[in-house]
Enzyme design. Structure first.
Site, PDB file in Angstrom:
ATOM      1  N   CYS A  17       4.341 -14.882  -9.950  1.00  0.00           N
ATOM      2  CA  CYS A  17       4.557 -13.436  -9.978  1.00  0.00           C
ATOM      3  C   CYS A  17       5.664 -13.055  -9.011  1.00  0.00           C
ATOM      4  CB  CYS A  17       3.285 -12.692  -9.629  1.00  0.00           C
ATOM      5  SG  CYS A  17       2.808 -12.942  -7.934  1.00  0.00           S
ATOM      6  N   PHE A  61      -3.953 -17.633 -14.547  1.00  0.00           N
ATOM      7  CA  PHE A  61      -3.797 -19.086 -14.693  1.00  0.00           C
ATOM      8  C   PHE A  61      -2.770 -19.691 -13.740  1.00  0.00           C
ATOM      9  CE2 PHE A  61      -0.085 -17.836 -17.177  1.00  0.00           C
ATOM     10  CZ  PHE A  61       0.823 -18.828 -16.845  1.00  0.00           C
ATOM     11  N   SER A  92      -1.981 -10.024 -15.636  1.00  0.00           N
ATOM     12  CA  SER A  92      -0.955  -9.237 -16.334  1.00  0.00           C
ATOM     13  C   SER A  92      -1.259  -7.739 -16.259  1.00  0.00           C
ATOM     14  CB  SER A  92      -0.919  -9.651 -17.803  1.00  0.00           C
ATOM     15  OG  SER A  92      -2.164  -9.332 -18.392  1.00  0.00           O
ATOM     16  N   LYS A 134     -14.757 -15.156 -11.792  1.00  0.00           N
ATOM     17  CA  LYS A 134     -14.404 -15.581 -13.143  1.00  0.00           C
ATOM     18  C   LYS A 134     -12.981 -16.127 -13.090  1.00  0.00           C
ATOM     19  CE  LYS A 134     -12.335 -13.974 -16.680  1.00  0.00           C
ATOM     20  NZ  LYS A 134     -11.683 -15.199 -17.181  1.00  0.00           N
ATOM     21  N   GLU A 143      -9.727 -18.776 -17.843  1.00  0.00           N
ATOM     22  CA  GLU A 143     -10.335 -19.721 -18.786  1.00  0.00           C
ATOM     23  C   GLU A 143      -9.393 -20.884 -19.096  1.00  0.00           C
ATOM     24  OE1 GLU A 143      -9.429 -16.677 -19.222  1.00  0.00           O
ATOM     25  OE2 GLU A 143      -8.421 -16.335 -21.152  1.00  0.00           O
ATOM     26  N   ARG A 144      -8.116 -20.731 -18.697  1.00  0.00           N
ATOM     27  CA  ARG A 144      -7.163 -21.808 -18.998  1.00  0.00           C
ATOM     28  C   ARG A 144      -7.128 -22.859 -17.898  1.00  0.00           C
ATOM     29  NH1 ARG A 144      -2.100 -18.394 -21.263  1.00  0.00           N
ATOM     30  NH2 ARG A 144      -2.741 -16.792 -19.813  1.00  0.00           N
TER      31      ARG A 144
END
Ligand code: NAD
Length: 518
Positions: free
Chosen positions: A303, A172, A249, A196, A199-200
């Site tokens: 990150c 995200f 993650s 993909k 989703e956030r």
């Protein structure tokens, strides 16, 4: 921007146009060149992190939809991989211009769904754009090798060729940059691509897909599915998918690396981090500002954020000044003028960050600056945490061991550079680090001895430009070929080696050669 406006639907907040459905802002799938509404019954809400209002919904794609997407990639692969490299290059040349033209539109979408400030969101797009620009030099990047006269009349040469359908799974925190690390490099090499997004924050990837279509990418060369675990498992398991690029993650990345590899796929997996800034007592002015920016920019949700500082020797006396500068940062919604620190992605993320701060307090750290309970006028429901500094932190504390992923700087102290290096080398992560010093010999010793994949010398966030690769190491990476740069091209290609003999004069082979040629 004009291009996008021509497909806007006024009823839809945010003017998102064709990527969203007409009556409610539901995110579409992108399958075989069409933006289509999912027929799923399972939807996830997308929240504006500054207000927690629902600003859209994203489908968990059905099995049939995911199969349709990967089948579309498979069908498109033959013609796309045979499309001349110059034609593919032209598409990405047009694409980089479209991204440039729409940078503000993309940034608005990022701020809405992800929360970061508009200026930082533009930086997110810009760093991804640089990867697309680099992809435009594919005609050089994809060159093979040749060696003439291996033996008499015999030459060997290699081609670098695409590998098939590739897939990307994104996090995200960089809604533009990280998807742009993935599909442009994969596609320009001649692969087709299944994306993909997180989703956030799916909206930015959808806009990027629309722009790529407008730049001329044929139907099926890029497909987009949405979802969580089921979509990830689908990608790890589908036999047509040859390679997976993952960023996110450690829990997800290690799982995807293992499941994808077990199924015979190439996997590159960029994961979590705990990046240390080492502060030597010789370069105060430059250091403090850099540290504040790198710890609290993007609300610490990078990150490569410098989330731990090791103050060496007398530099510990600078802590009060570090606190004062950090206090001056303005916490606000990302679209508000002058905002420095936006909200965290979700109430759960805020809760988690606050719990980790509290764990530090309970385990003996000292709170020099406390960003909990920060109030942002007009945004009472936002996921805000202000800049927080914990000192007296030791490596056994939870707030040091865990990636906090929030605007929290944990401060450790060391008596010498050797001690600082030993602390860092004992930490399991190896994503990034920086040293702040005006002494060349100190800098050289550090870069030589520290076991971290990306090092800044007076550069707080040393993310390499795309002609290099993103080389996080140890616990921050699984795989053997990194993202973008030469390694990215390597990841998305395979080598075919041809050895040929063309004799100058007609010399007929008179006896069969049954031994290994030497
Ligand atoms: P995340 O792992 O929660 O999500 C990343 C992707 O994996 C998403 O698409 C999500 O749908 C999927 N996913 C999540 N949990 C999963 C599970 N249990 N099984 C299968 N799939 C799953 O990561 P995030 O919260 O979106 O991103 C933040 C993390 O990403 C941080 O740890 C950060 O350090 C890391 N990150 C690393 C880099 C890097 O280059 N090293 C860059 C950006 C972010």
């Amino acid at each position: 921007a004009a291009l996008l406006r021509s497909v806007l639907n006024k009823k839809v907040p945010l003017q998102l146009g064709r990527c969203y459905s007409a009556s409610v802002p539901t995110t579409k799938l992108f399958i075989d060149g069409k933006f289509v509404e999912s027929s799923t019954s399972e939807w996830l809400d997308i929240h504006n992190p500054a207000t927690n209002e629902v600003v859209g919904r994203v489908p968990k794609a059905t099995q049939e939809e995911m199969l349709a997407a990967v089948d579309s990639c498979s069908r498109a692969f033959h013609s796309w991989s045979e499309t001349s490299i110059l034609s593919r290059q032209q598409i990405f040349l047009r694409y980089q211009q479209l991204i440039k033209d729409n940078i503000k539109e993309l940034a608005r979408m990022i701020t809405l769904e992800q929360g970061k400030t508009l200026a930082d969101a533009e930086g997110d797009v810009f760093r991804g754009l640089q990867v697309v620009e680099h992809a435009c030099s594919i005609t050089s990047l994809m060159l093979g090798e040749t060696l003439p006269s291996i033996t008499k009349d015999m030459d060997t040469y290699t081609y670098r060729l695409p590998i098939g359908v590739c897939a990307g799974i994104a996090p995200f925190n960089f809604p533009a940059m990280i998807p742009l690390w993935m599909f442009p490099i994969g596609m320009v090499c001649g692969n087709t691509y299944l994306m993909k997004p997180s989703e956030r924050v799916p909206g930015c990837t959808m806009l990027l897909a629309k722009m790529l279509q407008d730049a001329g990418a044929p139907d099926g060369t890029l497909n987009i599915i949405h979802g969580q675990h089921a979509a990830v498992n689908f990608i790890c398991d589908h036999p047509a998918i040859k390679a997976i690029s993952f960023v996110g993650s450690n829990s997800a990345g290690e799982y995807i690396y293992e499941r994808g590899s077990k199924n015979g796929k190439r996997v590159q997996s960029n994961m979590g981090a705990k990046n240390h800034g080492v502060v030597m007592p010789d370069n105060k002015e430059n250091t403090i500002n850099q540290l504040v920016g790198a710890a609290f920019g993007a609300a610490g949700q990078r990150c490569m954020a410098l989330s731990s500082a090791i103050f060496v020797g007398e530099s510990r006396e600078w802590l009060p000044e570090l606190v004062e500068r950090s206090k001056s940062l303005r916490v606000n919604a990302g679209d508000q003028p002058g905002a420095d620190v936006g909200p965290l992605i979700s109430p759960q993320a805020k809760q988690r960050v606050e719990t980790l701060i509290q764990s530090g307090v309970e385990e003996g750290a000292k709170v020099l600056l406390d960003g909990r309970n920060v109030k942002v006028a007009g945004y009472d429901n936002g996921n805000f945490v202000g800049p927080t500094i914990l000192s007296n932190v030791t490596p056994n504390m939870t707030c040091y061991k865990e990636e906090i992923f929030g605007p929290v700087l944990v401060v450790l102290e060391a008596d010498s550079l050797d001690e600082a290096i030993a602390i860092i080398n004992r930490n399991p992560y190896g994503n990034g680090t920086a040293i702040f010093t005006s002494n060349g010999a100190t800098a050289r010793k550090y870069t030589h001895e520290v076991d971290v994949g990306q090092i800044g010398v007076n550069v707080p966030i040393p993310v390499p430009l795309p002609m290099f690769s993103f080389t996080g190491s140890r616990g921050s990476f699984r795989g053997d070929t990194n993202f973008y740069g030469k390694q990215g091209i390597q990841f998305y290609t395979q080598i075919k080696t041809v050895t040929s003999q063309w004799k100058a004069e007609d010399a007929t082979v008179t006896t069969p050669a049954v031994t290994m040629p030497t």
